[in-house]
Design a protein around this motif. Sequence first.
Motif, PDB file in Angstrom:
ATOM      1  N   LEU A 147     -17.269 -49.651 -10.725  1.00 57.56           N
ATOM      2  CA  LEU A 147     -16.868 -50.970 -10.240  1.00 57.56           C
ATOM      3  C   LEU A 147     -17.981 -51.640  -9.438  1.00 57.56           C
ATOM      4  O   LEU A 147     -18.080 -52.870  -9.423  1.00 57.56           O
ATOM      5  CB  LEU A 147     -15.595 -50.856  -9.403  1.00 57.56           C
ATOM      6  CG  LEU A 147     -14.319 -50.597 -10.210  1.00 57.56           C
ATOM      7  CD1 LEU A 147     -13.164 -50.215  -9.299  1.00 57.56           C
ATOM      8  CD2 LEU A 147     -13.957 -51.830 -11.041  1.00 57.56           C
ATOM      9  N   ARG A 148     -18.823 -50.851  -8.803  1.00 60.97           N
ATOM     10  CA  ARG A 148     -19.942 -51.433  -8.051  1.00 60.97           C
ATOM     11  C   ARG A 148     -20.950 -52.127  -8.965  1.00 60.97           C
ATOM     12  O   ARG A 148     -21.699 -52.991  -8.516  1.00 60.97           O
ATOM     13  CB  ARG A 148     -20.649 -50.352  -7.226  1.00 60.97           C
ATOM     14  CG  ARG A 148     -19.871 -49.905  -6.006  1.00 60.97           C
ATOM     15  CD  ARG A 148     -20.689 -49.010  -5.098  1.00 60.97           C
ATOM     16  NE  ARG A 148     -19.890 -48.495  -3.995  1.00 60.97           N
ATOM     17  CZ  ARG A 148     -19.572 -49.190  -2.908  1.00 60.97           C
ATOM     18  NH1 ARG A 148     -20.010 -50.442  -2.792  1.00 60.97           N
ATOM     19  NH2 ARG A 148     -18.839 -48.648  -1.957  1.00 60.97           N
ATOM     20  N   THR A 149     -20.978 -51.740 -10.227  1.00 63.93           N
ATOM     21  CA  THR A 149     -21.929 -52.341 -11.164  1.00 63.93           C
ATOM     22  C   THR A 149     -21.348 -53.543 -11.909  1.00 63.93           C
ATOM     23  O   THR A 149     -22.055 -54.188 -12.691  1.00 63.93           O
ATOM     24  CB  THR A 149     -22.401 -51.307 -12.203  1.00 63.93           C
ATOM     25  OG1 THR A 149     -21.309 -50.962 -13.065  1.00 63.93           O
ATOM     26  CG2 THR A 149     -22.936 -50.054 -11.524  1.00 63.93           C
ATOM     27  N   ALA A 150     -20.066 -53.832 -11.694  1.00 65.65           N
ATOM     28  CA  ALA A 150     -19.426 -54.946 -12.413  1.00 65.65           C
ATOM     29  C   ALA A 150     -20.115 -56.267 -12.091  1.00 65.65           C
ATOM     30  O   ALA A 150     -20.399 -56.569 -10.935  1.00 65.65           O
ATOM     31  CB  ALA A 150     -17.942 -55.017 -12.053  1.00 65.65           C
ATOM     32  N   LYS A 151     -20.352 -57.049 -13.139  1.00 69.09           N
ATOM     33  CA  LYS A 151     -21.095 -58.299 -12.987  1.00 69.09           C
ATOM     34  C   LYS A 151     -20.202 -59.529 -13.041  1.00 69.09           C
ATOM     35  O   LYS A 151     -20.671 -60.644 -12.885  1.00 69.09           O
ATOM     36  CB  LYS A 151     -22.164 -58.399 -14.075  1.00 69.09           C
ATOM     37  CG  LYS A 151     -23.129 -57.217 -14.121  1.00 69.09           C
ATOM     38  CD  LYS A 151     -24.101 -57.367 -15.284  1.00 69.09           C
ATOM     39  CE  LYS A 151     -25.006 -56.150 -15.403  1.00 69.09           C
ATOM     40  NZ  LYS A 151     -24.260 -54.946 -15.813  1.00 69.09           N
ATOM     41  N   THR A 152     -18.920 -59.332 -13.302  1.00 69.82           N
ATOM     42  CA  THR A 152     -17.996 -60.459 -13.423  1.00 69.82           C
ATOM     43  C   THR A 152     -16.705 -60.133 -12.671  1.00 69.82           C
ATOM     44  O   THR A 152     -16.289 -58.970 -12.631  1.00 69.82           O
ATOM     45  CB  THR A 152     -17.677 -60.751 -14.907  1.00 69.82           C
ATOM     46  OG1 THR A 152     -16.572 -61.675 -14.985  1.00 69.82           O
ATOM     47  CG2 THR A 152     -17.305 -59.489 -15.649  1.00 69.82           C
ATOM     48  N   PRO A 153     -16.059 -61.121 -12.065  1.00 68.16           N
ATOM     49  CA  PRO A 153     -14.802 -60.872 -11.354  1.00 68.16           C
ATOM     50  C   PRO A 153     -13.633 -60.528 -12.278  1.00 68.16           C
ATOM     51  O   PRO A 153     -12.620 -60.014 -11.829  1.00 68.16           O
ATOM     52  CB  PRO A 153     -14.549 -62.189 -10.604  1.00 68.16           C
ATOM     53  CG  PRO A 153     -15.307 -63.223 -11.380  1.00 68.16           C
ATOM     54  CD  PRO A 153     -16.518 -62.524 -11.905  1.00 68.16           C
ATOM     55  N   ARG A 154     -13.784 -60.813 -13.579  1.00 71.48           N
ATOM     56  CA  ARG A 154     -12.743 -60.425 -14.524  1.00 71.48           C
ATOM     57  C   ARG A 154     -12.981 -58.969 -14.913  1.00 71.48           C
ATOM     58  O   ARG A 154     -13.810 -58.666 -15.764  1.00 71.48           O
ATOM     59  CB  ARG A 154     -12.754 -61.312 -15.767  1.00 71.48           C
ATOM     60  CG  ARG A 154     -12.206 -62.706 -15.526  1.00 71.48           C
ATOM     61  CD  ARG A 154     -11.813 -63.386 -16.825  1.00 71.48           C
ATOM     62  NE  ARG A 154     -12.958 -63.626 -17.696  1.00 71.48           N
ATOM     63  CZ  ARG A 154     -12.861 -64.135 -18.930  1.00 71.48           C
ATOM     64  NH1 ARG A 154     -11.684 -64.441 -19.437  1.00 71.48           N
ATOM     65  NH2 ARG A 154     -13.937 -64.345 -19.649  1.00 71.48           N
ATOM     66  N   ALA A 155     -12.254 -58.069 -14.259  1.00 74.93           N
ATOM     67  CA  ALA A 155     -12.473 -56.640 -14.471  1.00 74.93           C
ATOM     68  C   ALA A 155     -11.173 -55.941 -14.829  1.00 74.93           C
ATOM     69  O   ALA A 155     -10.157 -56.128 -14.158  1.00 74.93           O
ATOM     70  CB  ALA A 155     -13.085 -56.006 -13.224  1.00 74.93           C
ATOM     71  N   LEU A 156     -11.220 -55.126 -15.869  1.00 68.01           N
ATOM     72  CA  LEU A 156     -10.077 -54.300 -16.260  1.00 68.01           C
ATOM     73  C   LEU A 156     -10.447 -52.841 -16.050  1.00 68.01           C
ATOM     74  O   LEU A 156     -11.429 -52.354 -16.602  1.00 68.01           O
ATOM     75  CB  LEU A 156      -9.712 -54.528 -17.727  1.00 68.01           C
ATOM     76  CG  LEU A 156      -8.565 -53.657 -18.251  1.00 68.01           C
ATOM     77  CD1 LEU A 156      -7.242 -54.074 -17.621  1.00 68.01           C
ATOM     78  CD2 LEU A 156      -8.459 -53.720 -19.764  1.00 68.01           C
TER      79      LEU A 156
END
Length: 236
Positions: A147-156
């Motif tokens: 989750l720390r690497t997620a680049k967009t607020p739309r996360a599943l």
Amino acid sequence: MSKVKIAAVADLHVKEDRSVSYTELFSEISRVADVLVIAGDLTDLGKPAEAELLVSDLKSCTIPVVAVLGNHDHQCNAVEEISSILVKAGVHLLDGQTVEIAGVEFAGTKGFIGGFGRHMLGAFGEAAIKTMVSESVDEAMRLENALRTAKTPRALVVLHYAPIAETVAGEPKEIYPFLGSSRLAETIDRFEVSAVVHGHAHKGVYEGQTPGGAPVFNVATHVEKPTGRPYAILEL
């Protein structure tokens, strides 16, 4: 930004005797969704031959496929071979990583056992108990790193084990500690997450939420869903 339709399902338990084929289901999903997510227990006994049969069925799927492994996929200690078969077939197999598809970040790991809330198992006593809790913590850390690497607020978030007790309700309470862990929910609630999917609890319920308010969906094939089909449809 246009919404992405995600078909989510878990606990396919593909058997070596090919007693069930998912070819038609995957074809149907390809017509109604933009991405297919499989939340663990892709195979029944963790045999490479079962993974090969799943890959054969997935040929009818014309949309991207994201998956995590489940406990059944570990049964025969052939995780590396199973993973290789799935990845070579184009499946985005997550184990503490993310993949971005159509503007949605998919963060996944298997998860592990441990129990929920004040009944969560602590690292006290025998070495075996400490090892079990350590594995649960490691899985939560894998998810956090993803989750720390997620680049967009739309996360599943894609898990096999449940992060909350609410979606395992209906299972015998005696086995709740073996169905998931609140450590996963604690990790999820430290980030901006659109939704969470999991399987494993065949007799659980479809919908719940983390203490921080993230929607959680039990997408095991056995669980009744609003679609009336074995899969759920989420729009992110």
